[in-house]
Design an enzyme around this catalytic site. Structure first.
Site, mmCIF file in Angstrom:
data_model
loop_
_atom_site.group_PDB
_atom_site.id
_atom_site.type_symbol
_atom_site.label_atom_id
_atom_site.label_comp_id
_atom_site.label_asym_id
_atom_site.label_seq_id
_atom_site.Cartn_x
_atom_site.Cartn_y
_atom_site.Cartn_z
ATOM 1 N N ASP A 146 0.683 -1.237 -0.364
ATOM 2 C CA ASP A 146 0.052 -0.620 -0.139
ATOM 3 C C ASP A 146 0.434 1.429 0.111
ATOM 4 O OD1 ASP A 146 -2.235 1.818 -0.093
ATOM 5 O OD2 ASP A 146 -2.361 1.432 2.179
ATOM 6 N N HIS A 189 -3.159 1.357 11.781
ATOM 7 C CA HIS A 189 -2.418 -0.430 11.283
ATOM 8 C C HIS A 189 -1.374 -0.069 10.977
ATOM 9 C CE1 HIS A 189 -3.985 2.183 8.280
ATOM 10 N NE2 HIS A 189 -3.534 1.689 7.382
ATOM 11 N N GLN A 257 -3.115 -5.146 5.974
ATOM 12 C CA GLN A 257 -2.683 -3.723 7.549
ATOM 13 C C GLN A 257 -3.483 -4.499 8.833
ATOM 14 O OE1 GLN A 257 -3.680 -1.364 3.870
ATOM 15 N NE2 GLN A 257 -2.169 0.012 4.520
ATOM 16 N N ARG A 287 1.934 13.729 9.683
ATOM 17 C CA ARG A 287 0.897 13.612 9.328
ATOM 18 C C ARG A 287 0.240 12.375 10.127
ATOM 19 N NH1 ARG A 287 -0.906 10.195 4.978
ATOM 20 N NH2 ARG A 287 -2.754 10.455 4.170
ATOM 21 N N ASP A 289 -2.366 9.451 9.880
ATOM 22 C CA ASP A 289 -2.494 8.800 8.137
ATOM 23 C C ASP A 289 -3.715 7.760 9.119
ATOM 24 O OD1 ASP A 289 -2.131 7.261 6.320
ATOM 25 O OD2 ASP A 289 -2.505 5.731 7.123
ATOM 26 N N GLU A 331 -4.381 13.583 8.460
ATOM 27 C CA GLU A 331 -5.260 12.416 7.316
ATOM 28 C C GLU A 331 -6.858 12.267 7.489
ATOM 29 O OE1 GLU A 331 -5.732 10.313 4.059
ATOM 30 O OE2 GLU A 331 -5.296 9.015 5.835
ATOM 31 N N HIS A 398 -1.316 11.520 -3.528
ATOM 32 C CA HIS A 398 -1.395 10.225 -3.925
ATOM 33 C C HIS A 398 -2.422 9.596 -3.972
ATOM 34 C CE1 HIS A 398 -1.615 9.591 -0.011
ATOM 35 N NE2 HIS A 398 -0.802 8.546 0.306
ATOM 36 N N ASP A 399 -3.711 9.898 -2.969
ATOM 37 C CA ASP A 399 -4.659 9.139 -3.466
ATOM 38 C C ASP A 399 -5.502 9.607 -4.284
ATOM 39 O OD1 ASP A 399 -3.957 6.850 -1.144
ATOM 40 O OD2 ASP A 399 -4.536 8.449 0.487
ATOM 41 N N ARG A 523 -3.719 3.688 -8.164
ATOM 42 C CA ARG A 523 -3.802 5.406 -7.638
ATOM 43 C C ARG A 523 -2.657 5.266 -7.924
ATOM 44 N NH1 ARG A 523 -5.113 4.561 -2.068
ATOM 45 N NH2 ARG A 523 -3.998 2.398 -2.097
HETATM 46 C C1 GLC Z 1 -4.489 6.662 3.866
HETATM 47 C C2 GLC Z 1 -2.931 7.119 2.934
HETATM 48 C C3 GLC Z 1 -3.386 5.864 1.324
HETATM 49 C C4 GLC Z 1 -3.750 4.748 2.338
HETATM 50 C C5 GLC Z 1 -4.273 4.745 3.496
HETATM 51 C C6 GLC Z 1 -4.019 3.259 4.274
HETATM 52 O O1 GLC Z 1 -5.799 7.100 3.561
HETATM 53 O O2 GLC Z 1 -2.792 8.062 2.305
HETATM 54 O O3 GLC Z 1 -2.763 5.858 0.859
HETATM 55 O O4 GLC Z 1 -4.064 3.790 1.414
HETATM 56 O O5 GLC Z 1 -3.995 6.070 4.287
HETATM 57 O O6 GLC Z 1 -3.020 3.277 5.069
#
Ligand code: GLC
Length: 664
Positions: A146, A189, A257, A287, A289, A331, A398-399, A523
C-alpha cells in the site's frame, strides 16, 4: 473507574522516583507541569477502566516523556524554544507562517533515495515550497505494501531509501535552508509482518491484544456490520481470517494491514514512544494517517468516534511536553463537518493542520461542470477554523479523489446528487462525451454505483488527451486549468500543497500495470516518477513544463509577501451572479498590515467579464491585478470598471480602501 491520585501528589511522587530528579531540565518540568493535568485526565478517560493502577500508567507516560526529552538533540530543543517564542511574541505558530507552501513525494519516485533527495532540493526551492512531506520511508513487506502504508518497523528506514542517519541528516539539511520535514505516522494499522503481528500469529497473548481479534466469525461479522468498506473492490470486508491464529483480525484497509487496538493502553505507550523518537529525528510535522479510524466500537461506523479525538489530544499534550515544536497534520478524508473536529478541539489541542479534502473535491467539481455554485456554496461556514489551525489546500495528492461532500449543497446548486456524482465519474473517466479528462475509476462498487477517481492533475485537466491528439489549443487550455487549480489552492485559504509531478504536468503513468505488486491499485497511475527529461524541459522557455512550473512558482512567490494570503487569514466568498466565476475576498488578519485581495477565477474556456462596482460595493476600490506581468495581461479594465477573465484565468485584484478593516 479507578481514580488517579491528585495531579500534584502524582508529579511529586514521579519526581521522587527519578534518580536524576533535580537535574531534569527546568523548561521540560515547566511544560510537564502545565500539561500534566490534561495528560492524566485524558489517559484516565481513555484507559481508566482497563488499568489496574492508573497512577503507574501515568507515571510511565511521564517517564517516556522525560527520556525522549533528554535525548532530543540540542538543535531541535533550540528550535522548540524559538517556535514557542514566536507564539509568545504574538507572531503566531511557525506552521502558519505566511508564505509557506508544501510538496509531497514518494522519495524513490522523486529522487531515488535520501542521498538523491539532496540534489533535488534546488528544484523545490525553485518551485517555492518550504514544507516537504516524504511519504512512508519505513521498512515494509516486499510486494503490495500500500505504497509503504503497511509499516513493519516504525523506527527503521527502508534500506532501499537509506538509513536512519540519512533521515536525520535530511531533516538537518532542510532546516539549514529554512525548510521543514513532514512524515507519516501510520498509527491506525501496521503490516501483518510487523513483529507485533508476527508475535500475535505465534500466539503470544500480549501481542494478540494489540489487535482486534475475534475467534468467533459471527462476532466479527456483527462487529463489522455498520463499518463501511475502504477498498470494496480489492479488499472487501473489514476482517481477515488468519489460519495460524484460527481467528479473524480486523483489517479495515488491506488484508495485510492489521488495525491496532488503541483501547489497549500498551498500544498507546508503544506509539507514543515511536512518535517521540520520530520527532527527535527532526520531523516537524507528523501526518496522522487514517486518523478517523483509531477507535472502534461495535454498532458504529468505527470512524470519527470521540475516543479517536481523545487519543490525538493525548498524543499532542505529550508531544507538547517533550517535543513542542512538532505539529500534527490530520489525514481525515471524511465529511467536512467531521474534518474540522480534528482541528477545533477546545482547550487541549488536537491537530494543527488538516487536508482540505472538501476544497479539493469542489475544485474538480467546478472544473467538470464549468459552474461554481457547489464550490461557492460549500466553501463556507463549515471550513472556518479555530485560531492556531490551518488547512492544507491542494488539487491532487497520492490518493484518489472521493466525492465525499454534502448532498444538500449539490441540491442547493440545482443538481440532483446521484446524477451529479455519476456525471463527475463519467467526466473524469473520460466516458462523458466531450470530456477532456483521462482518469480512471477507483474502487467502483457495482452495488451502489459509487466510485472514486484516479489520474494525475495534468491528465484530469486534459493535457494527456490534448498532447495525444496534437491539439495545441487544447493543450494550452489544459495548462491553464492546471495553473488555475494550483492558484486557487494558493489563494482561497490555508497552505498550498503540490503533489510531486503535477508541477511539471506529468501525465498518468501506466507502468503500474506491469508490476504485479501494484497492478490492482490504479492510484499508482497518478504517482509518476519525476521524469528527468521533463525536469530539464522545465528550464527551457516556452515548453509546457516551464509554463506550468513557471506559472505555479510565480503564484507561490507572489503569494509569499501578501498578508491577506496568510494561511489563516479570513476569506469570504462573494456571489457575483455569474455561475462560472469564483470570487473570494481575502483580508489580512485582524491587526495585520496589508490590503484586501479579491481572488477571481474563471472556470470556463471562454472569456467572462464582470462589472466590479456591484460586487465590490463597500468593500474597496480595485487598484491593480497582482498576477499581471510577464505574459499575463491585467484582468482589470479601469475604463469599463470590469474585470475581464480569459479562459481559466485567475486574477488577484488588490483593493484600496474604503472598506472594512476589521479583517472580517
Ligand atoms: C491513507 C493513505 C492511503 C493509504 C491509507 C491506508 O489514506 O493516504 O494511501 O492507502 O491511508 O494506510
Amino acid at each position: 473507574m479507578v481514580q488517579a491520585s491528585s495531579t500534584r501528589a502524582l508529579i511529586t511522587r514521579w519526581l521522587g522516583s527519578r534518580t536524576e530528579g533535580s537535574r531534569l531540565d527546568p523548561t521540560f518540568l515547566a511544560r510537564l507541569g502545565y500539561r500534566f493535568e490534561a495528560i492524566a485526565g485524558l489517559a484516565l478517560r481513555l484507559y481508566g477502566p482497563r488499568l489496574d493502577d492508573p497512577d503507574a500508567f501515568i507515571l510511565r507516560v511521564a517517564d517516556l516523556l522525560a527520556t525522549a526529552h533528554a535525548s532530543r538533540p540540542p538543535e531541535l530543543r533550540a528550535g522548540d524554544a524559538a517556535r514557542e517564542r514566536r507564539v509568545a511574541q504574538g507572531e503566531g505558530p511557525w506552521y502558519l507562517e505566511p508564505g509557506l507552501a508544501a510538496y509531497m513525494a514518494y522519495l524513490d519516485r522523486f529522487a531515488g533515495n535520501f542521498r538523491g533527495f539532496r540534489e533535488r532540493i534546488p528544484h523545490l526551492e525553485r518551485l517555492g515550497v518550504r514544507i516537504v512531506h516524504l511519504m512512508p520511508f519505513f521498512p515494509c513487506p516486499a510486494g503490495n505494501n500500500d505504497g509503504g502504508y503497511a509499516v513493519s518497523d516504525y523506527l527503521g528506514v527502508d534500506a532501499r531509501l537509506g538509513t536512519v542517519a540519512e533521515l536525520a541528516e535530511t531533516a538537518r539539511e532542510l532546516h539549514r535552508r529554512g525548510m521543514y520535514l513532514a512524515a507519516d505516522l501510520v498509527l491506525n494499522h501496521c503490516s501483518d509482518e510487523h513483529p507485533w503481528a508476527l508475535a500475535a500469529r505465534r500466539g503470544e497473548r500480549r501481542y494478540r491484544d494489540y489487535f482486534h481479534v475475534f475467534s468467533d466469525g459471527a462476532a466479527a461479522e456483527r462487529f463489522g456490520r455498520a463499518m463501511p468498506e475502504v477498498f470494496p473492490e480489492t479488499a472487501p470486508g473489514n476482517f481477515t481470517f488468519v489460519p495460524e491464529m484460527d481467528a479473524w483480525v480486523m483489517t479495515v484497509f488491506h488484508r495485510f494491514q492489521w488495525d491496532l487496538d488503541w483501547s489497549n493502553p500498551e498500544v498507546f505507550i508503544e506509539m507514543l514512544g515511536i512518535l517521540l523518537e520520530l520527532a527527535n529525528r527532526g520531523i516537524d510535522i507528523l501526518r496522522l494517517d487514517a486518523v478517523p479510524y483509531l477507535w472502534k466500537r461495535e454498532g458504529t461506523e468505527c470512524r470519527n468516534l470521540d475516543e479517536a479525538h481523545d487519543i490525538v489530544r493525548l498524543l499532542k499534550a505529550c508531544a507538547d511536553v517533550a517535543a513542542p515544536g512538532l505539529a500534527f497534520l490530520a489525514e481525515a478524508i471524511v465529511q467536512p463537518s467531521e474534518i474540522v473536529r480534528y482541528l477545533d478541539s477546545g482547550s487541549v489541542e488536537e491537530c494543527q493542520l488538516a487536508y482540505h479534502a472538501s476544497l479539493m473535491v469542489l475544485l474538480w467539481d467546478a472544473l467538470a461542470t464549468g459552474k461554481t455554485a457547489v464550490l461557492s456554496h460549500s466553501f463556507g461556514e463549515e471550513t472556518r477554523l479555530a485560531p492556531g489551525t490551518g488547512w492544507i489546500s491542494y488539487a491532487r495528492c497520492h490518493d484518489d479523489i472521493g466525492l465525499g461532500y454534502d448532498e444538500e449543497k449539490i441540491l442547493r446548486a440545482g443538481f440532483t446528487p446521484r446524477a451529479h456524482r455519476r456525471f463527475l465519474l463519467d467526466f473524469y473517466s473520460g466516458r462523458y462525451p466531450g470530456s477532456f479528462a483521462r482518469g480512471r475509476l477507483f474502487m467502483e462498487d457495482p452495488r451502489s454505483g459509487d466510485a472514486r477517481i484516479s489520474g494525475t492533475c495534468a491528465s484530469l485537466c486534459g493535457l494527456e488527451k490534448a498532447l495525444e491528439e496534437g491539439d495545441e489549443a487544447a493543450a494550452d487550455l489544459a495548462v491553464k486549468r492546471i495553473v488555475l487549480l494550483h492558484g486557487l489552492a494558493a489563494s482561497l485559504t490555508g497552505i498550498p500543497l503540490v503533489y510531486s509531478g503535477d508541477e511539471l504536468g506529468l501525465p498518468n503513468d501506466f507502468s503500474w500495470l506491469d508490476d504485479p505488486a501494484l497492478a490492482d491499485d490504479n492510484r499508482w497511475m497518478h504517482r509518476p516518477r519525476l521524469d528527468p527529461e521533463a525536469l530539464a524541459r522545465s528550464e527551457v522557455e516556452g515548453t509546457i513544463e516551464s509554463r506550468i512550473l513557471g506559472g505555479v512558482a510565480r503564484i507561490l512567490r507572489l503569494r509569499k509577501d501578501i498578508p491577506a494570503f496568510a494561511p489563516d487569514a479570513p476569506f469570504e466568498i462573494l456571489h457575483p451572479g455569474d455561475e462560472h466565476l469564483v470570487l473570494c475576498l481575502r483580508s489580512p488578519k485582524a491587526g495585520a498590515a496589508g490590503t484586501r485581495i479579491l481572488v477571481a477565477a474563471n472556470f470556463t474556456a471562454g472569456n467572462r467579464s464582470l462589472r466590479l462596482p456591484q460586487v465590490l460595493s463597500g468593500l474597496g476600490v480595485p487598484s491593480r491585478d497582482l498576477l499581471a506581468g510577464g505574459d499575463a495581461p491585467s484582468c482589470l479594465d479601469f475604463a469599463s470598471g470590469r474585470i475581464v477573465l480569459g479562459p481559466y484565468a485567475l486574477a488577484w485584484i488588490e483593493l484600496a480602501g474604503p472598506g472594512r478593516t476589521d479583517g472580517a
